[in-house]
Design a protein around this motif. Structure first.
Motif, PDB file in Angstrom:
ATOM      1  N   LEU A  42      15.586 -34.069  18.004  1.00 35.21           N
ATOM      2  CA  LEU A  42      14.366 -34.287  19.170  1.00 35.21           C
ATOM      3  C   LEU A  42      14.453 -35.823  19.657  1.00 35.21           C
ATOM      4  O   LEU A  42      14.407 -35.885  20.862  1.00 35.21           O
ATOM      5  CB  LEU A  42      12.672 -33.999  18.331  1.00 35.21           C
ATOM      6  CG  LEU A  42      12.425 -32.752  17.951  1.00 35.21           C
ATOM      7  CD1 LEU A  42      11.274 -32.823  17.022  1.00 35.21           C
ATOM      8  CD2 LEU A  42      12.284 -31.621  19.109  1.00 35.21           C
ATOM      9  N   VAL A  47      12.880 -37.272  23.075  1.00 37.13           N
ATOM     10  CA  VAL A  47      11.551 -37.322  22.556  1.00 37.13           C
ATOM     11  C   VAL A  47      11.347 -38.438  21.542  1.00 37.13           C
ATOM     12  O   VAL A  47      11.635 -38.362  20.557  1.00 37.13           O
ATOM     13  CB  VAL A  47      11.140 -36.215  21.681  1.00 37.13           C
ATOM     14  CG1 VAL A  47       9.536 -35.959  21.302  1.00 37.13           C
ATOM     15  CG2 VAL A  47      11.502 -34.820  22.388  1.00 37.13           C
ATOM     16  N   GLU A  48      10.805 -39.394  22.001  1.00 35.87           N
ATOM     17  CA  GLU A  48      10.668 -40.745  21.279  1.00 35.87           C
ATOM     18  C   GLU A  48      11.666 -41.210  20.523  1.00 35.87           C
ATOM     19  O   GLU A  48      11.766 -41.382  19.418  1.00 35.87           O
ATOM     20  CB  GLU A  48       9.215 -40.523  20.149  1.00 35.87           C
ATOM     21  CG  GLU A  48       8.009 -40.582  20.867  1.00 35.87           C
ATOM     22  CD  GLU A  48       7.210 -41.708  21.239  1.00 35.87           C
ATOM     23  OE1 GLU A  48       7.503 -42.870  20.868  1.00 35.87           O
ATOM     24  OE2 GLU A  48       6.345 -41.784  22.266  1.00 35.87           O
ATOM     25  N   SER A 212       4.769 -37.940  17.202  1.00 36.18           N
ATOM     26  CA  SER A 212       4.972 -36.561  17.945  1.00 36.18           C
ATOM     27  C   SER A 212       3.842 -36.394  19.008  1.00 36.18           C
ATOM     28  O   SER A 212       4.361 -36.007  19.982  1.00 36.18           O
ATOM     29  CB  SER A 212       4.835 -35.500  17.052  1.00 36.18           C
ATOM     30  OG  SER A 212       6.079 -35.493  15.747  1.00 36.18           O
ATOM     31  N   TYR A 213       2.687 -36.573  18.477  1.00 34.45           N
ATOM     32  CA  TYR A 213       1.578 -36.304  19.378  1.00 34.45           C
ATOM     33  C   TYR A 213       1.464 -37.484  20.492  1.00 34.45           C
ATOM     34  O   TYR A 213       1.135 -37.186  21.642  1.00 34.45           O
ATOM     35  CB  TYR A 213       0.292 -36.161  18.745  1.00 34.45           C
ATOM     36  CG  TYR A 213       0.086 -35.000  17.862  1.00 34.45           C
ATOM     37  CD1 TYR A 213       0.808 -33.579  18.454  1.00 34.45           C
ATOM     38  CD2 TYR A 213       0.244 -34.959  16.564  1.00 34.45           C
ATOM     39  CE1 TYR A 213       0.827 -32.469  17.601  1.00 34.45           C
ATOM     40  CE2 TYR A 213      -0.166 -33.781  15.588  1.00 34.45           C
ATOM     41  CZ  TYR A 213       0.438 -32.462  16.188  1.00 34.45           C
ATOM     42  OH  TYR A 213       0.705 -31.462  15.203  1.00 34.45           O
ATOM     43  N   ALA A 215       4.076 -38.524  21.732  1.00 32.63           N
ATOM     44  CA  ALA A 215       5.011 -38.173  22.872  1.00 32.63           C
ATOM     45  C   ALA A 215       4.605 -37.111  23.641  1.00 32.63           C
ATOM     46  O   ALA A 215       5.015 -36.700  24.724  1.00 32.63           O
ATOM     47  CB  ALA A 215       6.411 -37.956  22.124  1.00 32.63           C
ATOM     48  N   LEU A 216       3.722 -36.081  22.998  1.00 33.39           N
ATOM     49  CA  LEU A 216       3.287 -35.058  23.647  1.00 33.39           C
ATOM     50  C   LEU A 216       1.905 -35.181  24.683  1.00 33.39           C
ATOM     51  O   LEU A 216       1.228 -34.623  24.975  1.00 33.39           O
ATOM     52  CB  LEU A 216       2.968 -34.155  22.469  1.00 33.39           C
ATOM     53  CG  LEU A 216       4.165 -33.438  21.906  1.00 33.39           C
ATOM     54  CD1 LEU A 216       3.737 -32.473  20.817  1.00 33.39           C
ATOM     55  CD2 LEU A 216       5.031 -32.583  23.015  1.00 33.39           C
ATOM     56  N   VAL A 219       1.306 -33.641  27.771  1.00 33.01           N
ATOM     57  CA  VAL A 219       1.222 -32.275  27.662  1.00 33.01           C
ATOM     58  C   VAL A 219      -0.156 -31.923  27.285  1.00 33.01           C
ATOM     59  O   VAL A 219      -0.977 -31.086  27.684  1.00 33.01           O
ATOM     60  CB  VAL A 219       2.258 -31.666  26.673  1.00 33.01           C
ATOM     61  CG1 VAL A 219       2.057 -30.179  26.713  1.00 33.01           C
ATOM     62  CG2 VAL A 219       3.608 -32.076  27.214  1.00 33.01           C
ATOM     63  N   ILE A 220      -0.770 -32.705  26.369  1.00 29.25           N
ATOM     64  CA  ILE A 220      -2.123 -32.443  25.625  1.00 29.25           C
ATOM     65  C   ILE A 220      -3.162 -32.868  26.398  1.00 29.25           C
ATOM     66  O   ILE A 220      -3.986 -31.921  26.634  1.00 29.25           O
ATOM     67  CB  ILE A 220      -2.049 -33.250  24.143  1.00 29.25           C
ATOM     68  CG1 ILE A 220      -1.058 -32.865  23.247  1.00 29.25           C
ATOM     69  CG2 ILE A 220      -3.448 -32.828  23.634  1.00 29.25           C
ATOM     70  CD1 ILE A 220      -0.880 -33.618  21.905  1.00 29.25           C
ATOM     71  N   LEU A 348      -3.086 -32.883  15.695  1.00 24.89           N
ATOM     72  CA  LEU A 348      -3.407 -32.318  16.944  1.00 24.89           C
ATOM     73  C   LEU A 348      -4.758 -32.403  17.306  1.00 24.89           C
ATOM     74  O   LEU A 348      -5.224 -32.587  18.219  1.00 24.89           O
ATOM     75  CB  LEU A 348      -2.462 -31.172  17.050  1.00 24.89           C
ATOM     76  CG  LEU A 348      -2.832 -30.194  18.501  1.00 24.89           C
ATOM     77  CD1 LEU A 348      -2.202 -31.196  19.595  1.00 24.89           C
ATOM     78  CD2 LEU A 348      -2.199 -28.858  18.424  1.00 24.89           C
TER      79      LEU A 348
END
Lengths: 440, 115
Positions: A42, A47-48, A212-213, A215-216, A219-220, A348
């Motif tokens: 990743l 991704v980060e 992870s979040y 980086a997301l 999207v979130i 999340l």
């Protein structure tokens, strides 16, 4: 020595020796190595990458059979024997309370990754140095130029308190639930800092979840923002911000340090590091800004990040976790892995609730100020600087390209960093004061 | 100590409230201090403008300027000629400017108040 003995020695000292000794160990090591490779992949897919590449490499190295870079030596100690000595050992050893005894584990002299964990993560040097770099990198002017909006940074901690309660209801211990909740602040160093203080065995999954979040976030957050803010309100133009002098910023940090020292002393290491970094940036002395101002947000921040990630990766290894499980059975490790994946799911949920909390207060400000606040800046209360502020700007630009709210969104964004540190500091203080026995 | 869900929720709400309180205080406090100082300076300037134009004030001002000029004559005499005319000029003008500034900010309002 015959050939068979030589062959046997060769196999014993190779990675396959682990397979012969214990199936469980071999299986867990391979599982963590696969996880490490996924993170590395990743990272290589951008991704980060600054975080996931060292984290993945560390996990692979920490679990490589036969390498033992996170090897600990454990011995049992009766609960009556020398409690003061055990207290003194806490800095360098992991002391786990079992039924009638303490399990005291110290790193092997050559266990490189274990020492990196103990020296840079366990002692909190790593997260504090990262905060130092972030302080020198961040501009706190937006926060002071529009103080009302900074309250959003406090409101967006809603995810922390909600997920703490949810995790507790799902069966996590109080300290674990609090450490999991802090993911909702979307602040990597604070999450690591909290975890090492109150639930060190969870520092790995928590770090992976929070980064992870972060980086997301692009999207979130947009679907939540579109759902909660009708199109015409996303195009609200905000008044130009007030000018803030360097003197005001230094005054702000002095006030902050005094208040935090009295109200939430456990958040002080993080806040002082942030303050010191920012004062270096704002002091206006050429020698300081030209030298420290260059080293701290670049070289020092990079070194601190790499070393902290190597230390965190070491905690996601068989050798590290074997200290904390009561019995060396496969079920105990699988239970940990189940917890780790539950942590990812709760993270999340925490992110989503924090975003909703931020937007809710931004709506309140919209009504109080009679339409001067764009509710989109509520997304930026989640303290992932500057990703969530950029999300706010992008969503506003989609509706009307002439709307500029990035500067206004950065206010709640940096206030969120402080808000997360305050809540985390309060949690740490509570656990250390009320339930010290829960912390290994 | 046993912690139940109710206690945990109360502790969490306390932490949440504390975040609001601290962020609220620290963001408003520096702005309030800076604005108060600015207002104090403005008020002082307004006072000076209102009370300045009287005959007594002009006389006091003349006395003060005469005293300052006498000091500068003394100061000029104390400077060595070897330091060169440019330096001499520079220092004298700098001292004169700073002295006049001091008069404007401190001595003139003081004379004004005294009269």
């Amino acid at each position: 020595m015959d050939l068979q003995t030589l062959l046997s020695i060769f196999i014993q000292q190779s990675g396959f020796g682990t397979l012969i000794e214990s199936n469980v160990e071999f299986f867990i090591r391979i599982l963590f190595m696969v996880w490490g490779f996924v993170l590395l992949y990743l990272g290589l897919r951008r991704v980060e990458p600054l975080l996931l590449i060292p984290l993945g490499i560390s996990m692979i190295l920490a679990n490589a059979p036969g390498l033992h870079l996170v090897q600990y030596h454990c011995y049992m100690c009766s609960k009556d024997s020398a409690p003061s000595m055990l207290e003194g050992l806490k800095g360098l050893a992991n002391i786990i309370e079992l039924d009638n005894v303490y399990r005291v584990c110290t790193p092997d002299a050559t266990a490189l990754l274990a020492w990196i964990y103990h020296i840079f993560v366990r002692t909190e040097i790593g997260p504090v140095l990262i905060f130092f770099g972030i302080g020198a990198l961040s501009d706190f002017r937006p926060m002071l130029s529009y103080p009302v909006a900074s309250i959003i940074g406090a409101s967006a901690q809603l995810g922390i308190i909600t997920v703490t309660a949810i995790a507790f209801m799902l069966g996590f211990k109080v300290n674990e639930a609090m450490a999991i909740g802090v993911i909702g602040g979307a602040d990597g160093p604070t999450t690591i800092y909290t975890a090492t203080n109150i639930a060190p065995y969870l520092v790995g999954p928590l770090t992976i979840a929070v980064y992870s979040y972060i980086a997301l976030i692009p999207v979130i957050q947009p679907p939540i923002a579109r759902l909660l803010i009708p199109r015409k309100y996303r195009a609200i133009k905000m008044p130009p911000p007030r000018e803030v002098s360097s003197k005001e910023i230094i005054l702000f940090w002095i006030a902050m340090i005094i208040i935090i020292a009295f109200l939430v002393p456990h958040a002080l290491p993080l806040v002082i590091a942030l303050a010191l970094g920012n004062i270096i940036r704002e002091c206006g002395i050429t020698e300081v800004t030209a030298r420290y101002g260059k080293t701290v947000p670049e070289a020092l921040l990079d070194i601190a990040t790499i070393i902290t990630m190597l230390g965190v990766g070491a905690t996601l290894s068989y050798d590290f976790l074997s200290q904390f499980v009561a019995s060396q059975r496969a079920e105990a490790y699988l239970e940990f892995l189940f917890k780790a994946f539950l942590v990812l799911g709760l993270g999340l949920v925490a992110f989503i609730i924090s975003t909703v909390g931020g937007i809710a207060l931004a709506w309140l400000l919209y009504f109080v100020t009679r339409g001067k606040v764009n509710p989109l800046i509520g997304c930026a209360g989640v303290s992932a600087v500057p990703i969530s502020a950029r999300v706010s700007q992008r969503e506003a630009s989609r509706v009307d390209p002439s709307v500029y709210i990035l500067y206004h969104a950065l206010g709640p964004n940096v206030a969120g960093v402080i808000g997360t540190a305050i809540v985390a500091g309060f949690y740490i203080g509570f656990i250390k004061q009320v339930l010290p026995g829960l912390v290994p | 100590m046993h912690i139940d869900l109710g206690t945990l929720v109360v502790v969490s709400l306390l932490a949440y409230g504390l975040a609001f309180l601290i962020i609220g205080i620290i963001t408003v406090l520096p702005m309030a201090i800076v604005k108060t100082r600015k207002r104090a300076v403005e008020r002082r300037e307004e006072k000076t403008i209102v009370e300045a134009p009287t005959v007594a004030t002009e006389q006091s001002l003349l006395i003060a300027i005469a005293a300052a000029a006498a000091k500068y004559v003394h100061r000029l005499k104390s400077l060595k000629v070897s330091q060169g005319p440019p330096l001499l000029m520079e220092r004298t003008s700098w001292h004169l400017r700073s002295r006049m500034e001091y008069l404007r900010v401190h001595e003139i309002p003081r004379y004004v108040r005294r009269r």
